[in-house]
Design a protein around this motif. Structure first.
Motif, PDB file in Angstrom:
ATOM      1  N   GLU A  88       0.755  -1.366  -0.095  1.00  0.00           N
ATOM      2  CA  GLU A  88      -0.031  -0.016   0.083  1.00  0.00           C
ATOM      3  C   GLU A  88       0.994   1.336   0.171  1.00  0.00           C
ATOM      4  OE1 GLU A  88      -3.163  -0.042   2.859  1.00  0.00           O
ATOM      5  OE2 GLU A  88      -3.614  -1.948   2.452  1.00  0.00           O
ATOM      6  N   ALA A  89       1.945   1.376   0.821  1.00  0.00           N
ATOM      7  CA  ALA A  89       2.896   2.427   0.923  1.00  0.00           C
ATOM      8  C   ALA A  89       3.460   2.819  -0.210  1.00  0.00           C
ATOM      9  CB  ALA A  89       3.757   2.233   2.344  1.00  0.00           C
ATOM     10  N   THR A  90       4.046   1.749  -0.814  1.00  0.00           N
ATOM     11  CA  THR A  90       4.957   2.055  -2.082  1.00  0.00           C
ATOM     12  C   THR A  90       4.108   2.373  -3.389  1.00  0.00           C
ATOM     13  OG1 THR A  90       5.246  -0.355  -2.393  1.00  0.00           O
ATOM     14  CG2 THR A  90       7.103   0.595  -1.169  1.00  0.00           C
ATOM     15  N   LEU A  91       2.867   1.396  -3.585  1.00  0.00           N
ATOM     16  CA  LEU A  91       2.129   1.814  -4.460  1.00  0.00           C
ATOM     17  C   LEU A  91       1.525   3.288  -4.565  1.00  0.00           C
ATOM     18  CD1 LEU A  91       0.105  -1.359  -5.144  1.00  0.00           C
ATOM     19  CD2 LEU A  91       1.395  -0.433  -6.743  1.00  0.00           C
ATOM     20  N   SER A  92       1.174   3.711  -3.188  1.00  0.00           N
ATOM     21  CA  SER A  92       0.558   5.210  -3.077  1.00  0.00           C
ATOM     22  C   SER A  92       1.551   6.119  -3.380  1.00  0.00           C
ATOM     23  CB  SER A  92       0.149   5.233  -1.713  1.00  0.00           C
ATOM     24  OG  SER A  92      -0.280   6.417  -1.514  1.00  0.00           O
ATOM     25  N   ARG A  93       2.874   5.973  -2.930  1.00  0.00           N
ATOM     26  CA  ARG A  93       3.823   6.852  -3.207  1.00  0.00           C
ATOM     27  C   ARG A  93       4.186   6.894  -4.475  1.00  0.00           C
ATOM     28  NH1 ARG A  93       9.973   6.157  -1.187  1.00  0.00           N
ATOM     29  NH2 ARG A  93      10.748   7.924  -2.062  1.00  0.00           N
ATOM     30  N   PHE A  94       4.227   5.693  -5.205  1.00  0.00           N
ATOM     31  CA  PHE A  94       4.846   5.669  -6.654  1.00  0.00           C
ATOM     32  C   PHE A  94       3.569   6.380  -7.525  1.00  0.00           C
ATOM     33  CE2 PHE A  94       4.838   3.482 -10.889  1.00  0.00           C
ATOM     34  CZ  PHE A  94       6.138   4.037 -11.299  1.00  0.00           C
ATOM     35  N   LEU A  95       2.215   6.210  -7.284  1.00  0.00           N
ATOM     36  CA  LEU A  95       1.169   6.609  -8.006  1.00  0.00           C
ATOM     37  C   LEU A  95       1.040   8.096  -7.867  1.00  0.00           C
ATOM     38  CD1 LEU A  95      -1.465   4.012  -7.422  1.00  0.00           C
ATOM     39  CD2 LEU A  95      -0.224   4.213  -9.555  1.00  0.00           C
ATOM     40  N   GLY A  99       8.008   9.550 -11.290  1.00  0.00           N
ATOM     41  CA  GLY A  99       9.415  10.092 -11.450  1.00  0.00           C
ATOM     42  C   GLY A  99      10.047  10.601 -10.336  1.00  0.00           C
ATOM     43  N   LYS A 100       9.327  10.989  -9.181  1.00  0.00           N
ATOM     44  CA  LYS A 100      10.138  11.437  -8.013  1.00  0.00           C
ATOM     45  C   LYS A 100      10.272  10.204  -7.363  1.00  0.00           C
ATOM     46  CE  LYS A 100       7.303  15.756  -7.405  1.00  0.00           C
ATOM     47  NZ  LYS A 100       6.582  16.627  -6.579  1.00  0.00           N
ATOM     48  N   MET A 101       9.520   8.971  -7.087  1.00  0.00           N
ATOM     49  CA  MET A 101       9.933   7.949  -6.495  1.00  0.00           C
ATOM     50  C   MET A 101      10.993   6.908  -7.210  1.00  0.00           C
ATOM     51  SD  MET A 101       7.552   4.996  -5.090  1.00  0.00           S
ATOM     52  CE  MET A 101       8.139   3.335  -4.183  1.00  0.00           C
ATOM     53  N   VAL A 102      10.941   6.876  -8.441  1.00  0.00           N
ATOM     54  CA  VAL A 102      11.782   6.115  -9.151  1.00  0.00           C
ATOM     55  C   VAL A 102      12.221   6.973 -10.443  1.00  0.00           C
ATOM     56  CG1 VAL A 102      12.407   3.776 -10.371  1.00  0.00           C
ATOM     57  CG2 VAL A 102      10.690   4.233  -8.492  1.00  0.00           C
ATOM     58  N   THR A 105      11.942   6.150 -14.371  1.00  0.00           N
ATOM     59  CA  THR A 105      10.987   5.209 -14.779  1.00  0.00           C
ATOM     60  C   THR A 105      10.615   5.473 -15.986  1.00  0.00           C
ATOM     61  OG1 THR A 105       8.914   4.333 -14.106  1.00  0.00           O
ATOM     62  CG2 THR A 105       9.326   6.378 -13.702  1.00  0.00           C
ATOM     63  N   LYS A 106      10.133   4.441 -16.852  1.00  0.00           N
ATOM     64  CA  LYS A 106       9.386   4.642 -17.954  1.00  0.00           C
ATOM     65  C   LYS A 106       8.248   4.993 -18.139  1.00  0.00           C
ATOM     66  CE  LYS A 106      10.150   0.820 -20.276  1.00  0.00           C
ATOM     67  NZ  LYS A 106      10.322  -0.411 -21.283  1.00  0.00           N
ATOM     68  N   MET A 107       7.244   5.005 -16.760  1.00  0.00           N
ATOM     69  CA  MET A 107       5.826   5.552 -16.609  1.00  0.00           C
ATOM     70  C   MET A 107       6.014   6.952 -16.507  1.00  0.00           C
ATOM     71  SD  MET A 107       3.229   4.218 -13.652  1.00  0.00           S
ATOM     72  CE  MET A 107       1.939   5.134 -13.297  1.00  0.00           C
ATOM     73  N   MET A 108       5.102   7.591 -17.641  1.00  0.00           N
ATOM     74  CA  MET A 108       5.064   8.696 -17.781  1.00  0.00           C
ATOM     75  C   MET A 108       3.560   9.570 -17.471  1.00  0.00           C
ATOM     76  SD  MET A 108       8.102   9.111 -18.367  1.00  0.00           S
ATOM     77  CE  MET A 108       8.285  10.920 -18.711  1.00  0.00           C
ATOM     78  N   ALA A 109       2.743   8.612 -16.733  1.00  0.00           N
ATOM     79  CA  ALA A 109       1.353   9.032 -16.530  1.00  0.00           C
ATOM     80  C   ALA A 109       1.415  10.121 -15.485  1.00  0.00           C
ATOM     81  CB  ALA A 109       0.657   7.729 -16.006  1.00  0.00           C
ATOM     82  N   THR A 110       0.415  10.772 -15.540  1.00  0.00           N
ATOM     83  CA  THR A 110       0.116  11.980 -14.680  1.00  0.00           C
ATOM     84  C   THR A 110      -0.124  11.464 -13.499  1.00  0.00           C
ATOM     85  OG1 THR A 110      -1.229  13.253 -16.432  1.00  0.00           O
ATOM     86  CG2 THR A 110      -1.812  13.883 -14.131  1.00  0.00           C
ATOM     87  N   ALA A 115      -5.373  11.244  -2.804  1.00  0.00           N
ATOM     88  CA  ALA A 115      -5.156  10.072  -1.816  1.00  0.00           C
ATOM     89  C   ALA A 115      -6.194   9.161  -1.864  1.00  0.00           C
ATOM     90  CB  ALA A 115      -4.919  10.520  -0.254  1.00  0.00           C
ATOM     91  N   GLN A 116      -7.616   9.538  -1.602  1.00  0.00           N
ATOM     92  CA  GLN A 116      -8.512   8.417  -1.608  1.00  0.00           C
ATOM     93  C   GLN A 116      -8.611   7.710  -3.137  1.00  0.00           C
ATOM     94  OE1 GLN A 116     -10.671   7.461   0.803  1.00  0.00           O
ATOM     95  NE2 GLN A 116     -10.914   6.050  -0.388  1.00  0.00           N
ATOM     96  N   ASP A 117      -8.430   8.473  -4.372  1.00  0.00           N
ATOM     97  CA  ASP A 117      -8.347   7.635  -5.635  1.00  0.00           C
ATOM     98  C   ASP A 117      -7.059   6.636  -5.617  1.00  0.00           C
ATOM     99  OD1 ASP A 117     -10.492   9.038  -6.648  1.00  0.00           O
ATOM    100  OD2 ASP A 117      -9.165  10.403  -7.809  1.00  0.00           O
ATOM    101  N   ARG A 118      -5.994   6.972  -4.940  1.00  0.00           N
ATOM    102  CA  ARG A 118      -4.873   6.086  -4.850  1.00  0.00           C
ATOM    103  C   ARG A 118      -5.407   4.948  -3.824  1.00  0.00           C
ATOM    104  NH1 ARG A 118      -2.165  10.758  -3.936  1.00  0.00           N
ATOM    105  NH2 ARG A 118      -1.313  10.269  -1.773  1.00  0.00           N
ATOM    106  N   ALA A 119      -5.942   5.164  -2.674  1.00  0.00           N
ATOM    107  CA  ALA A 119      -6.371   3.932  -1.825  1.00  0.00           C
ATOM    108  C   ALA A 119      -7.393   3.224  -2.715  1.00  0.00           C
ATOM    109  CB  ALA A 119      -6.952   4.606  -0.493  1.00  0.00           C
ATOM    110  N   ASP A 120      -8.332   3.633  -3.512  1.00  0.00           N
ATOM    111  CA  ASP A 120      -9.255   2.946  -4.300  1.00  0.00           C
ATOM    112  C   ASP A 120      -8.305   2.160  -5.249  1.00  0.00           C
ATOM    113  OD1 ASP A 120     -11.360   4.184  -2.547  1.00  0.00           O
ATOM    114  OD2 ASP A 120     -11.875   5.440  -3.972  1.00  0.00           O
ATOM    115  N   VAL A 121      -7.640   2.717  -5.982  1.00  0.00           N
ATOM    116  CA  VAL A 121      -6.871   1.869  -7.089  1.00  0.00           C
ATOM    117  C   VAL A 121      -6.004   0.735  -6.411  1.00  0.00           C
ATOM    118  CG1 VAL A 121      -5.212   1.794  -8.644  1.00  0.00           C
ATOM    119  CG2 VAL A 121      -6.701   3.782  -8.652  1.00  0.00           C
ATOM    120  N   ILE A 122      -5.639   1.033  -5.330  1.00  0.00           N
ATOM    121  CA  ILE A 122      -4.869   0.052  -4.515  1.00  0.00           C
ATOM    122  C   ILE A 122      -5.558  -1.174  -4.124  1.00  0.00           C
ATOM    123  CG2 ILE A 122      -3.353  -0.569  -2.478  1.00  0.00           C
ATOM    124  CD1 ILE A 122      -2.051   2.512  -2.883  1.00  0.00           C
TER     125      ILE A 122
END
Length: 133
Positions: A88-95, A99-102, A105-110, A115-122
């Motif tokens: 949960e923590a690493t996915l939330s931070r990455f989402l 580019g700040k976390m890694v 990275t090739k992930m160029m998404a917005t 925070a609630q959207d991240r929790a829901d996606v996770i």
């Protein structure tokens, strides 16, 4: 007036102090809402374990897996070297800022700034198990 804000005086000067509700963490993730939020991720990512990844890696079984290790996708050197386990923590931070976390990275998404959207996606990703493809 926002009920989550308390007006008061601190040291004789007017101050705005956020109430507990304003500072509270997002509620537990909702996988149904997360599936809807994930629709924007589905442009690049697949979640069916029987399907190869798209522009990004297949995310079936991503929760609990080490980053940059799923067979069948060519990860960036930065992601392969990141030594991250997706929880949960690493996915939330990455989402919130891939580019700040890694950096590199090739992930160029917005970033998913809510925070609630991240929790829901996770929560949704936790329901998407599967084998490697």
């Amino acid at each position: 007036m926002n009920r989550n804000v308390i007006w008061g005086l601190i040291g004789g000067a007017p101050a705005i102090v956020a109430g507990a509700a304003a500072l509270a963490a997002p509620s537990a993730g909702n996988p149904v809402k997360g599936k809807a939020v994930f629709a924007r991720c589905a442009v690049c990512h697949r979640i069916d374990p029987a399907v190869a990844g798209g522009i990004g890696p297949n995310l079936a079984g991503v929760y609990g897996r080490p980053a940059g290790q799923r067979a069948g996708y060519v990860y960036s050197p930065a992601m392969r070297a990141a030594h991250i386990k997706w929880d949960e923590a690493t996915l939330s931070r990455f989402l919130a800022g891939p580019g700040k976390m890694v950096p590199g990275t090739k992930m160029m998404a917005t970033p998913v700034t809510d925070a609630q959207d991240r929790a829901d996606v996770i929560a949704f990703l936790k329901t998407v198990g599967g084998g490697a493809k």
